[in-house]
Design a protein around this motif. Sequence first.
Motif, short mmCIF file in Angstrom:
data_model
loop_
_atom_site.label_atom_id
_atom_site.label_comp_id
_atom_site.label_asym_id
_atom_site.label_seq_id
_atom_site.Cartn_x
_atom_site.Cartn_y
_atom_site.Cartn_z
N LEU A 187 37.92 42.70 27.56
CA LEU A 187 36.83 43.10 28.45
C LEU A 187 36.30 41.91 29.22
O LEU A 187 36.02 42.00 30.42
CB LEU A 187 35.72 43.76 27.63
N ALA A 188 36.18 40.77 28.55
CA ALA A 188 35.74 39.55 29.24
C ALA A 188 36.73 39.18 30.34
O ALA A 188 36.33 38.77 31.44
CB ALA A 188 35.59 38.41 28.24
N ASP A 189 38.02 39.33 30.07
CA ASP A 189 39.04 39.04 31.09
C ASP A 189 38.90 40.00 32.27
O ASP A 189 39.07 39.61 33.43
CB ASP A 189 40.44 39.16 30.50
N PHE A 190 38.61 41.25 31.97
CA PHE A 190 38.42 42.27 33.01
C PHE A 190 37.27 41.87 33.93
O PHE A 190 37.40 41.91 35.17
CB PHE A 190 38.13 43.61 32.31
N PHE A 191 36.16 41.46 33.36
CA PHE A 191 35.02 41.04 34.18
C PHE A 191 35.31 39.72 34.88
O PHE A 191 34.89 39.50 36.03
CB PHE A 191 33.78 40.91 33.30
N ARG A 192 36.02 38.84 34.21
CA ARG A 192 36.35 37.54 34.81
C ARG A 192 37.16 37.72 36.09
O ARG A 192 36.95 36.99 37.08
CB ARG A 192 37.11 36.68 33.79
N ALA A 193 38.07 38.67 36.09
CA ALA A 193 38.89 38.93 37.27
C ALA A 193 38.02 39.38 38.45
O ALA A 193 38.28 39.03 39.61
CB ALA A 193 39.94 40.00 36.96
N GLN A 194 36.97 40.12 38.17
CA GLN A 194 36.08 40.56 39.23
C GLN A 194 35.22 39.41 39.75
O GLN A 194 34.96 39.31 40.95
CB GLN A 194 35.21 41.71 38.72
N GLY A 195 34.80 38.55 38.83
CA GLY A 195 34.04 37.39 39.25
C GLY A 195 34.85 36.44 40.11
O GLY A 195 34.31 35.78 41.01
N ALA A 196 36.15 36.35 39.86
CA ALA A 196 37.03 35.46 40.62
C ALA A 196 37.41 36.04 41.98
O ALA A 196 37.96 35.32 42.82
CB ALA A 196 38.30 35.18 39.81
N SER A 197 37.12 37.31 42.19
CA SER A 197 37.44 37.96 43.46
C SER A 197 36.30 37.74 44.46
O SER A 197 35.24 37.25 44.10
CB SER A 197 37.63 39.46 43.23
N PRO A 198 36.50 38.14 45.71
CA PRO A 198 35.40 38.03 46.69
C PRO A 198 34.31 39.08 46.51
O PRO A 198 33.33 39.09 47.26
CB PRO A 198 36.12 38.23 48.03
N ALA A 199 34.45 39.99 45.55
CA ALA A 199 33.48 41.07 45.38
C ALA A 199 32.07 40.52 45.18
O ALA A 199 31.87 39.48 44.54
CB ALA A 199 33.87 41.94 44.18
N LEU A 200 31.10 41.25 45.69
CA LEU A 200 29.70 40.84 45.58
C LEU A 200 29.04 41.40 44.33
O LEU A 200 28.02 40.88 43.88
CB LEU A 200 28.93 41.30 46.81
N ALA A 201 29.62 42.46 43.76
CA ALA A 201 28.99 43.09 42.60
C ALA A 201 29.98 44.02 41.91
O ALA A 201 31.01 44.39 42.48
CB ALA A 201 27.76 43.89 43.04
N PHE A 202 29.64 44.41 40.68
CA PHE A 202 30.35 45.49 40.01
C PHE A 202 29.35 46.33 39.24
O PHE A 202 28.25 45.87 38.89
CB PHE A 202 31.49 44.99 39.11
N CYS A 203 29.73 47.58 39.01
CA CYS A 203 28.86 48.53 38.29
C CYS A 203 29.76 49.48 37.52
O CYS A 203 30.44 50.32 38.11
CB CYS A 203 27.99 49.29 39.28
N HIS A 204 29.79 49.32 36.19
CA HIS A 204 30.70 50.09 35.35
C HIS A 204 29.92 50.94 34.35
O HIS A 204 29.16 50.40 33.53
CB HIS A 204 31.64 49.15 34.61
#
Length: 310
Positions: A187-204
């Motif tokens: 799960l930490a890897d899943f979130f880490r991939a989003q943090g490394a992307s240009p995305a401004l936010a996530f909501c799961h």
Amino acid sequence: MDRLEISDLIVAFDPHDGRRLPVRRAEVVEQLRAAGDARAARIVAGLPAGPDGVLEPAAVDRLLIGVHTELQRLSEELRIGRRLVHLLGPLLTAIRTTGVRGPYRLVDVGCGLGYLIRWLAATGALGPDVELVGVDLDAALVGEADRLARAEGLSCRFVHGDAFALPEAATVYVSTGVLHHFSEPALADFFRAQGASPALAFCHYDIAATGLAPVGAWVFHRARMRHPLGRHDGVASARRAHSDEALLRAAAAAGMRALLYEPRRAANPFCTTLRPVLAVRPPLEAPLRAALGRASRRLLGDEHFTPAAA
């Protein structure tokens, strides 16, 4: 012991190219028996397999599409679309106020039959400047989602593949009912991939880990799911749900401001079924709270959780 979900075991994909891999029925049955889940082993033992013992892909696809269709009915009853808009609306308002220009791309990770994306497209709830994209590793589910969207005349698209390898970056990543499929390190890897992307936010959004969750899941799935696989996996999902503290710890790996909305301690356990973990780039937190208004009091970070509670 937490139960395995059958749907996770009867399909497999190459992590590099997404190619479908053969799954041997006997190996899945043995894995479930070793986990102490004789009922799940019996369910898998009854699934069609070829002479080589490999589960028949077409039969598995039909089964999973049927189960996901029933899950869509649960999503409708639980008002999943409206729940997400309650947060996504203010989140996109915050993004717009910071001067980031649209169009904004919302990517649904593990979209399944694309209920959320199709609901958002049908209602236009997020505005015309939001591009809606659903992504899943299962080609059969994506194909059915695309078929339904075309039949409904909706402006959205579905992609078979890795949500973090799209040619066009997401502005916001979302998901519903995906997080419990990961162990905490994954799960930490899943979130880490989003943090490394240009995305401004996530909501799961995922199942709230309350003592009542397995009972509620049993009632809902017994009433609404016809196939034993759907009933089994619904309860297994609730038993695998991550605690609020575990979600915040994992979300912190993104290197963004991680927050929980309506965490367990702030909600009625008899009413709480799903709750979101989200993260935003630091400049977005204040505009998000302003856009939420009084509801921003339900948004808590890890400073509200003591180490002893972890």
